[in-house]
Structure formats: structure tokens, C-alpha cells
Design a protein around this motif. Structure first.
Motif, PDB file in Angstrom:
ATOM      1  N   GLN A 187      10.843  17.326  50.502  1.00 25.05           N
ATOM      2  CA  GLN A 187       9.942  17.425  51.649  1.00 25.05           C
ATOM      3  C   GLN A 187       8.610  18.030  51.238  1.00 25.05           C
ATOM      4  O   GLN A 187       7.550  17.553  51.619  1.00 25.05           O
ATOM      5  CB  GLN A 187      10.588  18.324  52.700  1.00 25.05           C
ATOM      6  N   GLN A 188       8.697  19.100  50.456  1.00 19.27           N
ATOM      7  CA  GLN A 188       7.486  19.771  49.967  1.00 19.27           C
ATOM      8  C   GLN A 188       6.655  18.806  49.127  1.00 19.27           C
ATOM      9  O   GLN A 188       5.433  18.771  49.221  1.00 19.27           O
ATOM     10  CB  GLN A 188       7.866  20.991  49.128  1.00 19.27           C
ATOM     11  N   GLU A 189       7.367  18.022  48.338  1.00 21.33           N
ATOM     12  CA  GLU A 189       6.708  17.052  47.470  1.00 21.33           C
ATOM     13  C   GLU A 189       5.943  16.032  48.316  1.00 21.33           C
ATOM     14  O   GLU A 189       4.796  15.699  48.022  1.00 21.33           O
ATOM     15  CB  GLU A 189       7.778  16.326  46.651  1.00 21.33           C
ATOM     16  N   ALA A 190       6.609  15.587  49.396  1.00 24.71           N
ATOM     17  CA  ALA A 190       6.005  14.595  50.278  1.00 24.71           C
ATOM     18  C   ALA A 190       4.750  15.149  50.946  1.00 24.71           C
ATOM     19  O   ALA A 190       3.801  14.421  51.214  1.00 24.71           O
ATOM     20  CB  ALA A 190       7.007  14.150  51.326  1.00 24.71           C
ATOM     21  N   GLN A 191       4.785  16.460  51.207  1.00 20.03           N
ATOM     22  CA  GLN A 191       3.621  17.089  51.842  1.00 20.03           C
ATOM     23  C   GLN A 191       2.610  17.555  50.798  1.00 20.03           C
ATOM     24  O   GLN A 191       1.687  18.313  51.109  1.00 20.03           O
ATOM     25  CB  GLN A 191       4.073  18.273  52.689  1.00 20.03           C
ATOM     26  N   LYS A 192       2.848  17.166  49.567  1.00 15.17           N
ATOM     27  CA  LYS A 192       1.979  17.490  48.438  1.00 15.17           C
ATOM     28  C   LYS A 192       1.807  18.999  48.239  1.00 15.17           C
ATOM     29  O   LYS A 192       0.777  19.493  47.806  1.00 15.17           O
ATOM     30  CB  LYS A 192       0.590  16.828  48.609  1.00 15.17           C
TER      31      LYS A 192
END
Ligand SMILES: [Ca+2]
Length: 379
Positions: A187-192
């Protein structure tokens, strides 16, 4: 005759563990291994529920009986009953997509949106025990493109499908999760957003949770808010056997893993002061979503551990009715407030009245004084 019964009741002979005074006895009624006899489909739910109630009642009665006659191992009587065929031939129930194969029980196949579970039918009334889980997680997915993992349970309820690795949320008891998909990281990755290296976890990750029925497992955060502890365990697609052991002795919960093919236990989680009621069920469950894996259970072995308790420990380790962990605040179950007794109600009304009268009198006095003063000022 008694000796024969004892032998029957204790399964395999005692095995000494370590140098201390601990012995372990395999408990057949809570164990499962090849060939998988006595495993049945869940069956119709209505049918199941009736049987479960009857079974629980029988086990509780036996436990009570064994306490009355001073026999520590209630299995003595239990096995006698099993022997004459009043017990059920199936000690384990399958649920959902779970399947019995010749070499393993497959909780889920490597396919999307599957869920399966395997539940012991006999409630466990042992005080100190150790559950050895031989499992295998494997599939086509590349790194972090597989999920979701499997859970091992010791809970009040059984056969309740839900979102927590295929089992119900707000469970009552202990859950141990072998989580193969990093939901929070992804999720964090998706939110950069970037994780600081110290916080980021390497998956698969094993964690444990004790619940009194009031907590929700936060799937999006991989259970971080409620976990007791955890460790990384690289368990996927290995060519050697992988094991996990849950040991519960004198309210001390220890979880160890043997996943490096060295036949050595490695520490993962250790929590003192874990209070688990007796009479709960062992089970294991798994779920796949958009991502999947084969989640296989090869064996489950439950050992009774016999440990000495001094009188003080006997007093301290009395039975509990709700799971809890010392020094960790679980939200209370939402219980309705007890109704007020007649006397309490009378006292509350009485003192409210006294206080009101008192307040009014003070008010009148102050008002009079104020009026007097203003009159004086006027003249
Ligand atoms: Ca996860």
C-alpha cells in the motif's frame, strides 16, 4: 487393566524434553498425520452444530468426571468411550476448498479466491501443551506476488469462515499467522511512500495475536496493531520440510520455527503471561485473494507437556474464562452495565435531591446578599 488404559490414553510413550522435569505425550485426538483417516467434510451446518454441542457437552462432562475421581488425564475415560464406539470416528473436519490428498491436506490450491480450513473436533483441556505444525507453502507466484498465507488457531469457536486467513474476525483465543503477503508495504509503495529500513518487514512474516472477541485483525496493516510479536520466516517454495511449533507452558507462549532444513528450532515469538482458557479447539485455515499459493498441512502433532507446579504457581495458574495477556490492555468486551440495585437507586435519588436543595438554598442566600448590597449602593 488400568495400566492398559493408561497406555491407550497417553498415546505414544512419554518423551523427555530437555534436562528439566518436562515430559511430552502425543495426544492422538488432537493430532493429524498420514494417512489422513478420520477427516471428514464439514457437512451440513445445521447438522454440524448439533453434533458439536453434543460433543462439547460430552467432553466437559468427562473433564468434570475426571476431576471428581482425581484422574488427571480425562483421556482415560475419553479413550474408553472412543473404544466402544460412542465417539465420532472423525476427529477433524474440513471446510471450504480444503482437500485431503495422500501426502498432505491442501487448505487452498494455487488459485484465486479460495479458502479452506481444517478443525479438530475435540476441545482441548490440557494446561500445558505443544503443537507441532508441519506445513508447506508453494506456488507459481514470484516474490511478493502470492498470498495470503495460513493461520493456526486455538479458539473458542470452530468452523466459522471469515476474512482472517479464512477464519472469523473477532475470534476468541489465539491466532498464529504465517503471512506471506506484505499488505501494508504494498500500500505504501502504491502511494509512493517510502519505508524507513528499520520499520520495513521482510515477508513471509509470522505473528501472533490473542483476542477476547473485541479486537479486529487489521488485514491492511498485516495485523500490526494487535500483534504480540513476530519474525521473518522465508518459507515459500523450499525443497525441504518446514515446521512451526507453538508451546504453551505455565502461561508462557513460545513460537519457534524450523525452516532452514537443519532440524533446529529457531526462536520467533516469546510472550509471558498469556492466559488461555481450556476447552478451545485447534484448527488451521488459509485464504487466497487476487494472489494465491498452495497452502498444505502435512501433520499437526499435539503433545501434552507435564510440568511441575509449586503451590504458589497452582494458585496463580487457575483457569480463566477469557483470553488475555498480562501487561497488555485488550479492550473489554462490551457487556451491558449491571442493573442498579434498589438501595443504590434510592441513595442516588436521595443525594441528588439533597444536593439540589442545598444548591437552591445557597443560590437564594447569594441572591439576597447581592440585592442587599445593590440596595445599599443605591442609597
Ligand atoms: Ca498480509
Amino acid at each position: 487393566m488400568l495400566l492398559l488404559l493408561l497406555l491407550l490414553g497417553s498415546g505414544q510413550g512419554p518423551r523427555q524434553v530437555g534436562a528439566g522435569q518436562t515430559f511430552e505425550y502425543l495426544k492422538r485426538e488432537h493430532s493429524l498425520s498420514k494417512p489422513y483417516q478420520g477427516v471428514t467434510e464439514g457437512g451440513r451446518l445445521s447438522d454440524m452444530k448439533g453434533k458439536n454441542r453434543w460433543w462439547l457437552q460430552l467432553s466437559e462432562d468427562l473433564w468434570w468426571l475426571s476431576e471428581q475421581v482425581g484422574v488427571e488425564e480425562y483421556e482415560l475415560i475419553y479413550f474408553l468411550l472412543i473404544g466402544v464406539g460412542t465417539g465420532s470416528s472423525s476427529l477433524w473436519n474440513l471446510m471450504g476448498n480444503a482437500m485431503v490428498m495422500t501426502q498432505y491436506i491442501r487448505l487452498t490450491p494455487d488459485m484465486q479466491s479460495k479458502q479452506g480450513a481444517l478443525w479438530n473436533r475435540v476441545p482441548c483441556f490440557l494446561r500445558d501443551w505443544e503443537l507441532q505444525v508441519h506445513f508447506k507453502i508453494h506456488g507459481q507466484g514470484k516474490k511478493n506476488l502470492h498470498g495470503d498465507g495460513l493461520a493456526i488457531w486455538y479458539t473458542k469457536d470452530r468452523m466459522q469462515p471469515g476474512p482472517v486467513f479464512g477464519n472469523m474476525d473477532k475470534f476468541v483465543g489465539l491466532g498464529v499467522f504465517i503471512d506471506t503477503y506484505p499488505n501494508e508495504e504494498k500500500q505504501q509503495e502504491a502511494q509512493k511512500r517510502r519505508y524507513s529500513p528499520g520499520v520495513q518487514r521482510v515477508f513471509p512474516y509470522i505473528s501472533a495475536m490473542v483476542n477476547n472477541g473485541s479486537l479486529s485483525y487489521d488485514h491492511e496493516r498485516d495485523g500490526r496493531p494487535t500483534e504480540l510479536g513476530g519474525c521473518t520466516a522465508i518459507v515459500r517454495n523450499l525443497h525441504y520440510d518446514t515446521f512451526l511449533v507453538i508451546r504453551y507452558v505455565k502461561r508462557h507462549l513460545t513460537i519457534m520455527i524450523d525452516i532452514d532444513g537443519k532440524h533446529e528450532w529457531r526462536d520467533c515469538i516469546e510472550v509471558p503471561g498469556v492466559r488461555l482458557p481450556r476447552g478451545y479447539y485447534f484448527g488451521t485455515s488459509s485464504i487466497t485473494g487476487d494472489l494465491s499459493d498452495n497452502h498444505d498441512v502435512i501433520s499437526l502433532k499435539l503433545f501434552e507437556l507435564t510440568v511441575e507446579r509449586n503451590p504458589e504457581e497452582e494458585k496463580l495458574h487457575r483457569d480463566v474464562f477469557l483470553p488475555s495477556v498480562d501487561n497488555m490492555k485488550l479492550p473489554e468486551m462490551t457487556a451491558p452495565l449491571p442493573p442498579l440495585s434498589g438501595l443504590a437507586l434510592f441513595l442516588i435519588v436521595f443525594f441528588s435531591l439533597v444536593f439540589s436543595v442545598f444548591a437552591i438554598v445557597i443560590g437564594i442566600i447569594l441572591y439576597n446578599k447581592w440585592q442587599e448590597q445593590s440596595r445599599k449602593r443605591f442609597y
